[in-house]
Design an enzyme around this catalytic site. Structure first.
Site, mmCIF file in Angstrom:
data_model
loop_
_atom_site.group_PDB
_atom_site.id
_atom_site.type_symbol
_atom_site.label_atom_id
_atom_site.label_comp_id
_atom_site.label_asym_id
_atom_site.label_seq_id
_atom_site.Cartn_x
_atom_site.Cartn_y
_atom_site.Cartn_z
ATOM 1 C CE1 TYR A 39 33.781 -39.484 9.905
ATOM 2 C CE2 TYR A 39 31.273 -38.103 10.453
ATOM 3 C CZ TYR A 39 32.495 -38.479 9.596
ATOM 4 O OH TYR A 39 32.699 -38.365 8.977
ATOM 5 C CG HIS A 97 32.062 -44.709 6.886
ATOM 6 N ND1 HIS A 97 32.390 -43.644 8.276
ATOM 7 C CD2 HIS A 97 32.963 -43.297 6.129
ATOM 8 C CE1 HIS A 97 33.156 -42.441 8.227
ATOM 9 N NE2 HIS A 97 33.744 -42.294 7.087
#
Length: 266
Positions: A39, A97
């Site tokens: 991110y 992730h």
């Protein structure tokens, strides 16, 4: 601390936007903040946390290891870098992730490194994200279901991920629903609007209440104060069996997060 059932997602939020979003959420009472290496906002999230003045032990902070950092020699250094950016000496939960594309880095290599990170005190809990039934089964064989705090997957009224949910429940693994509001699409759905009107709440609150009643953790993302507040209050809403059944009928296998490196979904 167990995983707080409502968290703040920070996907796609950067710089001042994420600082403002996290700061506002913490003021409103959120205590679970979800970020990730990819991110590129860990530093800003860390700044908002530091500026909030909230005691560290009241917060639950999650980050996620990106696929380029799954190699055993990279995983722990990458987590240490995340901690440095977040200005924390540990996170509460660290997730893989995405499973390694095409199994380039075998699970046998990176999952033990997550256990090692926990041993070193860098993270309190460990888990996975975007794992299929087969991958979750393999992870259980490798490190034990008791060491997998959650599998974070896309779940919303138009994608229920029922098979994965059933498998996780059988093994007592918590599911965390990301993109729970289908990137705002729930607001336009007539069924959710009608249920919302009946309860005098928004379609977003209906959606989050549905997910919470199914036993999931939710991490909606929002920058607007009113939306953040509404999302937090979704925990107070109780839906009837008829409401739950009406939302169950909205399933249409509509997957939003489906990058080219995604696994073969169940």
């Amino acid at each position: 601390m167990g995983i707080p059932v409502i968290g703040l997602g920070t996907y796609r939020l950067k710089d001042q936007d994420v600082i403002d979003s996290v700061d506002q959420a913490l003021q409103l009472g959120y205590r679970h903040i979800d970020t990730a290496q990819i991110y590129e906002n860990e530093q800003a999230v860390g700044r908002a946390i530091a500026d909030s003045g909230i005691a560290r032990d009241e917060l639950f902070v999650t980050t996620k290891i990106w696929i380029s950092n799954l190699a055993p020699r990279k995983l722990i250094p990458s987590l240490e870098e995340s901690l440095s950016k977040l200005n924390l000496n540990h996170v509460d939960m660290t997730l893989i992730h995405w499973p390694s594309p095409d199994d380039k880095v075998p699970m046998e290599e990176y999952l033990p490194m997550l256990l090692e990170a926990r041993e070193q005190g860098l993270t309190k809990h460990i888990g996975v994200s975007n794992f299929t039934i087969e991958q979750l089964g393999k992870a259980i064989d490798l490190i034990g279901a008791e060491n997998i705090a959650t599998n974070q997957v896309e779940i919303h009224p138009f994608l229920h991920n029922r098979k994965v949910a059933e498998f996780a429940r059988e093994h007592d693994i918590q599911l965390t629903a990301y993109m729970p509001l289908a990137v705002g699409e729930v607001m336009q759905d007539p069924v959710l609007q009608a249920i919302g009107q009946a309860h005098q709440v928004t379609p977003a609150q209906v959606t989050l209440a549905w997910l919470l009643q199914l036993g999931y953790v939710v991490i909606p993302s929002s920058t607007k104060r009113q939306h953040q507040q509404d999302n937090l209050h979704a925990a107070d809403l109780r839906l009837s069996q008829d409401d739950m059944a009406a939302i169950a009928a909205l399933e249409r296998n509509q997957r939003i997060a489906d990058p080219d490196f995604a696994p073969a979904w169940d």
